[in-house]
Design a protein around this motif. Structure first.
Motif, PDB file in Angstrom:
ATOM      1  N   TYR A 147      21.089  -4.711 -20.147  1.00 39.62           N
ATOM      2  CA  TYR A 147      22.226  -4.614 -19.235  1.00 39.62           C
ATOM      3  C   TYR A 147      22.772  -3.196 -19.347  1.00 39.62           C
ATOM      4  CZ  TYR A 147      21.919  -9.669 -19.724  1.00 39.62           C
ATOM      5  OH  TYR A 147      21.461 -10.955 -19.758  1.00 39.62           O
ATOM      6  N   THR A 148      22.999  -2.555 -18.220  1.00 42.79           N
ATOM      7  CA  THR A 148      23.540  -1.204 -18.244  1.00 42.79           C
ATOM      8  C   THR A 148      24.534  -1.007 -17.108  1.00 42.79           C
ATOM      9  OG1 THR A 148      23.018   1.171 -18.238  1.00 42.79           O
ATOM     10  CG2 THR A 148      21.629  -0.246 -16.869  1.00 42.79           C
ATOM     11  N   THR A 149      25.476  -0.128 -17.330  1.00 48.77           N
ATOM     12  CA  THR A 149      26.443   0.207 -16.288  1.00 48.77           C
ATOM     13  C   THR A 149      25.938   1.357 -15.414  1.00 48.77           C
ATOM     14  OG1 THR A 149      27.585   1.713 -17.798  1.00 48.77           O
ATOM     15  CG2 THR A 149      28.427  -0.560 -17.650  1.00 48.77           C
ATOM     16  N   ALA A 150      24.799   1.960 -15.793  1.00 48.59           N
ATOM     17  CA  ALA A 150      24.275   3.107 -15.051  1.00 48.59           C
ATOM     18  C   ALA A 150      22.753   3.209 -15.233  1.00 48.59           C
ATOM     19  CB  ALA A 150      24.952   4.389 -15.513  1.00 48.59           C
ATOM     20  N   THR A 151      22.016   2.562 -14.343  1.00 51.26           N
ATOM     21  CA  THR A 151      20.556   2.560 -14.442  1.00 51.26           C
ATOM     22  C   THR A 151      19.991   3.978 -14.406  1.00 51.26           C
ATOM     23  OG1 THR A 151      20.491   0.403 -13.367  1.00 51.26           O
ATOM     24  CG2 THR A 151      18.433   1.632 -13.432  1.00 51.26           C
ATOM     25  N   TRP A 189      17.666   5.524 -17.270  1.00 55.75           N
ATOM     26  CA  TRP A 189      16.304   5.947 -16.946  1.00 55.75           C
ATOM     27  C   TRP A 189      16.011   7.345 -17.486  1.00 55.75           C
ATOM     28  CZ3 TRP A 189      13.129   2.299 -16.038  1.00 55.75           C
ATOM     29  CH2 TRP A 189      11.850   2.573 -15.579  1.00 55.75           C
ATOM     30  N   GLU A 197      21.684  -3.765 -13.743  1.00 56.61           N
ATOM     31  CA  GLU A 197      22.858  -2.904 -13.717  1.00 56.61           C
ATOM     32  C   GLU A 197      24.059  -3.794 -13.428  1.00 56.61           C
ATOM     33  OE1 GLU A 197      22.770   1.105 -12.036  1.00 56.61           O
ATOM     34  OE2 GLU A 197      24.542   0.550 -10.877  1.00 56.61           O
ATOM     35  N   LYS A 205      28.530  -4.118 -13.390  1.00 60.47           N
ATOM     36  CA  LYS A 205      29.726  -3.340 -13.091  1.00 60.47           C
ATOM     37  C   LYS A 205      30.359  -2.770 -14.348  1.00 60.47           C
ATOM     38  CE  LYS A 205      34.158  -3.633 -10.750  1.00 60.47           C
ATOM     39  NZ  LYS A 205      35.080  -4.480  -9.988  1.00 60.47           N
ATOM     40  N   LYS A 226      27.881   1.254 -22.439  1.00 61.67           N
ATOM     41  CA  LYS A 226      27.046   1.578 -21.279  1.00 61.67           C
ATOM     42  C   LYS A 226      25.735   0.813 -21.248  1.00 61.67           C
ATOM     43  CE  LYS A 226      28.829   6.254 -21.024  1.00 61.67           C
ATOM     44  NZ  LYS A 226      28.543   7.541 -20.439  1.00 61.67           N
ATOM     45  N   VAL A 227      25.297   0.274 -22.406  1.00 58.45           N
ATOM     46  CA  VAL A 227      24.007  -0.429 -22.482  1.00 58.45           C
ATOM     47  C   VAL A 227      24.089  -1.523 -23.529  1.00 58.45           C
ATOM     48  CG1 VAL A 227      22.990   1.224 -24.122  1.00 58.45           C
ATOM     49  CG2 VAL A 227      21.498  -0.106 -22.617  1.00 58.45           C
TER      50      VAL A 227
END
Length: 130
Positions: A80-84, A88, A111, A113, A120-121
């Motif tokens: 789970y991330t807030t910013a793929t 990456w 991703e 919210k 962040k992850v």
């Protein structure tokens, strides 16, 4: 225990995951809560994605080893991330970790919210005793 990786294609190999993993007669199964960049004293990190990913991987490893399992037994991993896009950029860290531990897992990357506080992850794993 018998573990079989199912990959009808080859493209997923470059992304460090399997399409499916079958496990027959596991000795035991460990379901790990999402592990993130939280220190041993419970403080959430406000660092960049790379630093948080490294800490989340370290925390996941700690939980798995403390339970008496091996990272090579990971058969399912949810990220789970807030910013793929940010994740990456440092995905090589994840791939190196997967390779180092000999992990072959089914994987889902989502991703979201937001995560808890400044995170962040987050990594959620299912591990079998090998």
């Amino acid at each position: 225990m018998e573990k079989r990786v199912i990959n009808p294609w080859q493209w997923q190999d470059q992304r460090s995951y399997a399409q499916a993993v079958e496990v027959k007669q596991p000795e035991s199964i460990l379901y790990c809560s999402g592990q993130a960049a939280i220190s041993a004293d419970g403080i959430s990190s406000n660092s960049d994605m790379k630093t948080q990913l490294l800490q989340a991987l370290e925390n996941l490893e700690t939980v798995i080893h403390t339970a008496g399992y091996s990272c090579s037994g990971i058969v399912r991993l949810n990220i789970y991330t807030t910013a793929t896009a940010e994740l990456w950029e440092c995905f090589d860290i994840f791939r190196e970790w997967i390779t180092r531990h000999g992990v072959q897992q089914a994987l889902t990357l989502l991703e979201v919210k937001s995560l808890f506080e400044t995170l962040k992850v987050e990594l959620e794993a299912t591990v079998v005793k090998t």
